[in-house]
Scaffold this active site. Sequence first.
Site, PDB file in Angstrom:
ATOM      1  N   GLY A   1      35.202  43.489  23.325  1.00  0.00           N
ATOM      2  CA  GLY A   1      35.382  42.318  24.190  1.00  0.00           C
ATOM      3  C   GLY A   1      35.246  41.076  23.333  1.00  0.00           C
ATOM      4  N   GLU A   2      34.585  40.074  23.856  1.00  0.00           N
ATOM      5  CA  GLU A   2      34.382  38.828  23.097  1.00  0.00           C
ATOM      6  C   GLU A   2      32.883  38.684  22.853  1.00  0.00           C
ATOM      7  OE1 GLU A   2      33.858  35.812  21.223  1.00  0.00           O
ATOM      8  OE2 GLU A   2      35.963  36.421  21.324  1.00  0.00           O
ATOM      9  N   SER A   3      32.475  38.839  21.590  1.00  0.00           N
ATOM     10  CA  SER A   3      31.035  38.897  21.276  1.00  0.00           C
ATOM     11  C   SER A   3      30.284  37.625  21.658  1.00  0.00           C
ATOM     12  CB  SER A   3      30.823  39.208  19.792  1.00  0.00           C
ATOM     13  OG  SER A   3      31.448  38.235  18.987  1.00  0.00           O
TER      14      SER A   3
ATOM     15  N   CYS B   1      33.437  47.363  18.148  1.00  0.00           N
ATOM     16  CA  CYS B   1      34.107  46.072  17.954  1.00  0.00           C
ATOM     17  C   CYS B   1      33.153  44.907  18.258  1.00  0.00           C
ATOM     18  CB  CYS B   1      35.388  46.030  18.772  1.00  0.00           C
ATOM     19  SG  CYS B   1      36.596  44.848  18.156  1.00  0.00           S
TER      20      CYS B   1
ATOM     21  N   ARG C   1      33.978  38.749  11.293  1.00  0.00           N
ATOM     22  CA  ARG C   1      34.721  38.833  12.561  1.00  0.00           C
ATOM     23  C   ARG C   1      36.215  38.710  12.309  1.00  0.00           C
ATOM     24  NH1 ARG C   1      31.899  34.826  16.756  1.00  0.00           N
ATOM     25  NH2 ARG C   1      33.804  35.395  17.803  1.00  0.00           N
TER      26      ARG C   1
ATOM     27  N   ILE D   1      41.750  46.490  17.184  1.00  0.00           N
ATOM     28  CA  ILE D   1      42.249  45.313  17.909  1.00  0.00           C
ATOM     29  C   ILE D   1      41.448  44.113  17.417  1.00  0.00           C
ATOM     30  CG2 ILE D   1      42.642  44.253  20.171  1.00  0.00           C
ATOM     31  CD1 ILE D   1      42.551  47.144  21.340  1.00  0.00           C
ATOM     32  N   ARG D   2      42.027  43.374  16.484  1.00  0.00           N
ATOM     33  CA  ARG D   2      41.335  42.231  15.862  1.00  0.00           C
ATOM     34  C   ARG D   2      39.896  42.605  15.504  1.00  0.00           C
ATOM     35  NH1 ARG D   2      43.801  40.381  20.155  1.00  0.00           N
ATOM     36  NH2 ARG D   2      41.906  39.935  21.295  1.00  0.00           N
TER      37      ARG D   2
ATOM     38  N   HIS E   1      38.303  51.285  18.237  1.00  0.00           N
ATOM     39  CA  HIS E   1      38.071  51.607  19.656  1.00  0.00           C
ATOM     40  C   HIS E   1      38.333  53.088  19.923  1.00  0.00           C
ATOM     41  CE1 HIS E   1      37.750  47.450  21.290  1.00  0.00           C
ATOM     42  NE2 HIS E   1      38.442  47.167  20.206  1.00  0.00           N
TER      43      HIS E   1
ATOM     44  N   GLU F   1      37.497  54.767  22.358  1.00  0.00           N
ATOM     45  CA  GLU F   1      37.727  54.987  23.795  1.00  0.00           C
ATOM     46  C   GLU F   1      39.197  54.836  24.178  1.00  0.00           C
ATOM     47  OE1 GLU F   1      37.230  50.526  23.529  1.00  0.00           O
ATOM     48  OE2 GLU F   1      36.524  52.282  22.444  1.00  0.00           O
TER      49      GLU F   1
END
Length: 197
Positions: free
Chosen positions: A50-52, A82, A109, A136-137, A172, A174
């Site tokens: 997500g967005e840390s 991530c 990051r 993903i990034r 990821h 998952e």
Amino acid sequence: MTKIGILALQGAFAEHEQVLKALGVETVQIRNQQDWEAHADIDGLILPGGESTVMGKLLHDLDLFEPIKAKIDTGLPVFGTCAGLILLAKTIVGDQTKHLASMDISVARNAYGRQLGSFVTDAKFKGIGEIPMVFIRGPIIEAVGPEVEVLSQVKGDIVAAKEKNMLVTSFHPELTGDTRFHAYFLEMVAQAKEEKL
């Protein structure tokens, strides 16, 4: 029966839930302090992608930061993917921000930049073999402390590591349809439960 909590503030928590359900594991979503208190008996915790920065702020706003950090620091098995990896890292390169800062790693990051922001590859993972990896990034682990075991590298970059009760990946697992990685985490959880007995 094993019960795994999944931090469900933001990001890819539902996908982790689906993999664990496929493995026959009970899961609970942790969205606030009430959830955390109601499920104090969880055997492990997943911090999803997500967005840390957002997740770090929400942990404080929802009064989850202290109890979660205390539980991890006293041995609760945790898997950060991530953004979850960034939350667990002691150092974020070029950033003074510290989140849970429980794991002795230094991370960069969005290390792959925009062109390589998202890609899929297969690489060796210690203890499992070759597994598919979706990036993903993703961040990369630039340095590890003496207690940290490097579990996987892609093109010379560390993308998975473990320290005591903490497991992290830049990718990821998952999103791949391959359940072996989550099974690996569940083995860590089972071991921790045995050690408690």
